[in-house]
Scaffold this motif. Structure first.
Motif, PDB file in Angstrom:
ATOM      1  N   GLU A  42       3.679  -7.994   7.653  1.00 37.39           N
ATOM      2  CA  GLU A  42       2.770  -8.209   9.024  1.00 37.39           C
ATOM      3  C   GLU A  42       4.531  -9.049   9.969  1.00 37.39           C
ATOM      4  O   GLU A  42       5.441  -9.007   8.970  1.00 37.39           O
ATOM      5  CB  GLU A  42       1.862  -9.275   8.634  1.00 37.39           C
ATOM      6  CG  GLU A  42       3.539 -11.241   8.218  1.00 37.39           C
ATOM      7  CD  GLU A  42       2.472 -12.125   7.826  1.00 37.39           C
ATOM      8  OE1 GLU A  42       1.125 -12.366   8.466  1.00 37.39           O
ATOM      9  OE2 GLU A  42       3.047 -13.158   6.836  1.00 37.39           O
ATOM     10  N   LYS A  53       0.617  -5.109   2.673  1.00 33.51           N
ATOM     11  CA  LYS A  53       1.978  -6.196   2.230  1.00 33.51           C
ATOM     12  C   LYS A  53       2.814  -6.332   2.935  1.00 33.51           C
ATOM     13  O   LYS A  53       3.608  -7.372   2.752  1.00 33.51           O
ATOM     14  CB  LYS A  53       2.376  -5.262   0.891  1.00 33.51           C
ATOM     15  CG  LYS A  53       1.998  -4.928  -0.509  1.00 33.51           C
ATOM     16  CD  LYS A  53       2.091  -4.321  -1.352  1.00 33.51           C
ATOM     17  CE  LYS A  53       2.181  -3.199  -1.073  1.00 33.51           C
ATOM     18  NZ  LYS A  53       1.021  -2.111  -0.608  1.00 33.51           N
ATOM     19  N   VAL A  76       8.237  -3.659   0.894  1.00 28.15           N
ATOM     20  CA  VAL A  76       8.306  -5.229   0.997  1.00 28.15           C
ATOM     21  C   VAL A  76       9.590  -5.371  -0.247  1.00 28.15           C
ATOM     22  O   VAL A  76      10.680  -6.400  -0.531  1.00 28.15           O
ATOM     23  CB  VAL A  76       7.937  -5.513  -0.413  1.00 28.15           C
ATOM     24  CG1 VAL A  76       7.597  -6.699  -1.526  1.00 28.15           C
ATOM     25  CG2 VAL A  76       5.932  -5.148   0.685  1.00 28.15           C
ATOM     26  N   GLU A  80       3.873   1.036   2.663  1.00 27.13           N
ATOM     27  CA  GLU A  80       4.138  -1.199   2.853  1.00 27.13           C
ATOM     28  C   GLU A  80       4.825  -1.238   1.311  1.00 27.13           C
ATOM     29  O   GLU A  80       6.152  -2.630   1.781  1.00 27.13           O
ATOM     30  CB  GLU A  80       2.756  -1.251   2.753  1.00 27.13           C
ATOM     31  CG  GLU A  80       1.884  -0.890   3.927  1.00 27.13           C
ATOM     32  CD  GLU A  80       0.832  -2.168   3.989  1.00 27.13           C
ATOM     33  OE1 GLU A  80       0.322  -2.329   5.388  1.00 27.13           O
ATOM     34  OE2 GLU A  80      -0.199  -2.447   2.843  1.00 27.13           O
ATOM     35  N   ALA A 111      -5.651  -7.207  -5.984  1.00 27.53           N
ATOM     36  CA  ALA A 111      -4.389  -7.688  -4.969  1.00 27.53           C
ATOM     37  C   ALA A 111      -4.218  -7.157  -3.574  1.00 27.53           C
ATOM     38  O   ALA A 111      -4.508  -8.291  -2.963  1.00 27.53           O
ATOM     39  CB  ALA A 111      -3.323  -7.402  -6.038  1.00 27.53           C
ATOM     40  N   HIS A 112      -4.970  -6.147  -3.388  1.00 29.03           N
ATOM     41  CA  HIS A 112      -4.203  -5.383  -2.285  1.00 29.03           C
ATOM     42  C   HIS A 112      -5.580  -5.488  -1.536  1.00 29.03           C
ATOM     43  O   HIS A 112      -5.298  -5.341  -0.036  1.00 29.03           O
ATOM     44  CB  HIS A 112      -3.940  -3.818  -2.727  1.00 29.03           C
ATOM     45  CG  HIS A 112      -3.222  -3.170  -3.193  1.00 29.03           C
ATOM     46  ND1 HIS A 112      -2.467  -3.452  -4.503  1.00 29.03           N
ATOM     47  CD2 HIS A 112      -1.522  -2.310  -2.378  1.00 29.03           C
ATOM     48  CE1 HIS A 112      -1.068  -2.791  -4.060  1.00 29.03           C
ATOM     49  NE2 HIS A 112      -0.760  -2.624  -3.360  1.00 29.03           N
ATOM     50  N   LYS A 113      -6.884  -6.176  -2.175  1.00 34.03           N
ATOM     51  CA  LYS A 113      -7.403  -6.110  -1.172  1.00 34.03           C
ATOM     52  C   LYS A 113      -7.632  -7.462  -0.755  1.00 34.03           C
ATOM     53  O   LYS A 113      -8.044  -7.945   0.743  1.00 34.03           O
ATOM     54  CB  LYS A 113      -8.967  -6.067  -1.561  1.00 34.03           C
ATOM     55  CG  LYS A 113     -10.123  -5.935  -0.757  1.00 34.03           C
ATOM     56  CD  LYS A 113     -11.523  -5.765  -1.050  1.00 34.03           C
ATOM     57  CE  LYS A 113     -12.634  -5.769  -0.429  1.00 34.03           C
ATOM     58  NZ  LYS A 113     -13.724  -4.854  -1.657  1.00 34.03           N
ATOM     59  N   GLU A 114      -6.914  -8.323  -1.010  1.00 39.28           N
ATOM     60  CA  GLU A 114      -6.871  -9.725  -0.971  1.00 39.28           C
ATOM     61  C   GLU A 114      -5.756  -9.612   0.218  1.00 39.28           C
ATOM     62  O   GLU A 114      -5.936 -10.426   1.360  1.00 39.28           O
ATOM     63  CB  GLU A 114      -6.225 -10.797  -1.758  1.00 39.28           C
ATOM     64  CG  GLU A 114      -8.008 -10.614  -3.308  1.00 39.28           C
ATOM     65  CD  GLU A 114      -7.543 -11.438  -4.127  1.00 39.28           C
ATOM     66  OE1 GLU A 114      -5.982 -11.503  -4.663  1.00 39.28           O
ATOM     67  OE2 GLU A 114      -7.741 -12.176  -5.121  1.00 39.28           O
ATOM     68  N   TRP A 115      -4.217  -9.057   0.140  1.00 43.10           N
ATOM     69  CA  TRP A 115      -3.449  -9.201   1.141  1.00 43.10           C
ATOM     70  C   TRP A 115      -4.196  -8.679   2.112  1.00 43.10           C
ATOM     71  O   TRP A 115      -3.492  -8.506   3.137  1.00 43.10           O
ATOM     72  CB  TRP A 115      -2.256  -8.393   0.419  1.00 43.10           C
ATOM     73  CG  TRP A 115      -1.448  -8.449  -0.890  1.00 43.10           C
ATOM     74  CD1 TRP A 115      -1.437 -10.068  -1.296  1.00 43.10           C
ATOM     75  CD2 TRP A 115      -1.320  -8.107  -1.889  1.00 43.10           C
ATOM     76  NE1 TRP A 115      -0.617 -10.526  -2.324  1.00 43.10           N
ATOM     77  CE2 TRP A 115      -0.670  -9.390  -2.815  1.00 43.10           C
ATOM     78  CE3 TRP A 115      -1.087  -6.662  -2.490  1.00 43.10           C
ATOM     79  CZ2 TRP A 115       0.314  -8.936  -4.125  1.00 43.10           C
ATOM     80  CZ3 TRP A 115      -0.116  -6.311  -3.249  1.00 43.10           C
ATOM     81  CH2 TRP A 115       0.761  -7.263  -4.315  1.00 43.10           C
TER      82      TRP A 115
END
Length: 390
Positions: free
Chosen positions: A19, A17, A93, A89, A10-14
């Motif tokens: 922007e 966390k 969130v 991060e 998930a962290h790689k895809e995000w």
């Protein structure tokens, strides 16, 4: 796929966390002239004349810095500032999701207290509040103390005070459920780092008088524990009967165990040595000092942990979003001990007398009443103290 593998994926895809999103629309030359040059000069000059106008013309009014040096990250220890970034991060969130507060992560590459204090102080004008995170003890105490003296905005070390507030809230309700008063209960605190010491101080403020604190060497006791530092101070404030010995010795005949230490340190035999229907708040993560089913089997009446997969999750997310939301709303200059107590009482008060039971002494982190209740309580106390600027 286990949790760790899923989190990595998930962290790689995000790719991070959070922007930065523009609140100003810039779709024309006119928009550009207002948001940037030449129009931006007008608010700049107003702030130059009156610095407090930064709250009106910039995001300072709703912006918190989440700052670490990576020396005490979660249960991972001193892993460095870069490795602490995913946690910072994540904290940002939670600020946004639970309280609508904007937060920005900052990882500072120094272990020098003087340098860390100066870096944070020098950037503090950009923010409405400072949330210190995952800074190891004893440095964290000095960093926070000095920043509170230097800065004119709230400075809050969540590992200390967020934990203290949520534990106090849980025990307020646990005591209520048992039909006793805080002064009636004897408490054993295992862990004399930043969290344990802060919890102990707030519990004393809440009327809990009979507290013994243990570190890895055993019971802290005035006259035996070295006088200097935070442990020396806490030894003077606790252990009225001057008990000595191990954690097991401390727990004999106690009503409450609070753990902010290491997993697996408490046995069923130690729970059985406590008074009837003891309260166990075993908050070491990811493995509690004793697993809930073992504590209950040994006779515990109420059990809480730091985990989301058991009832009574004692989690700081119940605290810091609402605390900062309230402090920012009135432009408070500080977060005081009485504001922390107000926050603890607000969290406890979310659960009605009819709802209160051994499996529900603390609200769920996703209960949207919590942040609002905490924010209101913090606002009111700031106004009562006269430390509000709005």
């Amino acid at each position: 796929m286990d949790n760790g593998q899923y989190a990595l994926k998930a962290h790689k895809e995000w790719g991070g966390k959070i922007e930065v999103i523009s609140r100003a629309k810039v779709a024309s030359r006119e928009d550009l002239a207002v948001a940037y040059t030449p129009g931006v000069a007008a608010p700049c000059l107003e702030i130059q004349k009156n610095e407090s106008k930064a709250y009106d013309y910039t995001r300072k009014s709703n912006l918190v810095a989440v700052i670490t040096n990576g020396t005490a990250v979660l249960g991972l220890g001193d892993i460095g500032p870069s490795a602490g970034m995913p946690v910072m991060e994540g904290k940002c969130v939670l600020f946004k999701e639970f309280a609508g507060v904007d937060a920005f992560p900052l990882c500072v590459d120094t272990k020098d207290v003087d340098e860390l204090v100066q870096v944070i102080y020098k950037i503090s004008k950009s923010f409405g509040g400072i949330n210190l995170e995952d800074i190891g003890a004893p440095a964290c105490f000095e960093v926070e103390r000095r920043l509170k003296e230097l800065c004119d905005i709230p400075v809050f070390h969540d590992d200390q005070h967020g934990t203290a507030i949520v534990v106090t809230a849980a025990l307020i309700n646990a005591v209520k459920l048992k039909g006793q008063e805080p002064r009636d209960l004897s408490i054993v605190m295992n862990g004399a780092g930043a969290a344990g010491i802060s919890i102990t101080k707030l519990l004393l403020d809440a009327g809990f008088r009979d507290i013994i604190v243990c570190d890895s060497k055993g019971i802290l006791c005035q006259g035996i524990t070295p006088e200097e530092g935070a442990k020396g101070e806490i030894a003077r404030l606790t252990n009225r009967e001057k008990k000595t010995g191990s954690l097991a010795d401390a727990m004999k005949g106690a009503d409450v165990f609070v753990g902010v230490s290491k997993g697996g340190l408490v046995s069923q035999e130690m729970v059985r040595s406590m008074k009837t229907k003891p309260i166990i708040l075993a908050m070491a993560n990811p493995t509690p000092e004793i697993m809930p089913e073992e504590a209950l089997e040994a006779g515990a009446y109420i059990v809480g942990t730091g985990r989301s997969d058991f009832p009574n999750q004692i989690n700081n997310v119940l605290v810091f979003p609402g605390v900062f939301k309230g402090a920012l709303a009135v432009r408070a200059t500080d977060i005081t001990d009485s504001m922390k107590m107000a926050a603890a009482q607000a969290i406890a008060g979310v659960i009605s007398t009819d709802e209160l039971c051994p499996e529900y002494i603390i609200p769920d982190p996703f209960d949207d009443r919590v942040a609002q209740a905490v924010a209101r309580a913090v606002e009111e106390e700031a106004r009562r103290l006269g430390i509000n600027r709005l």
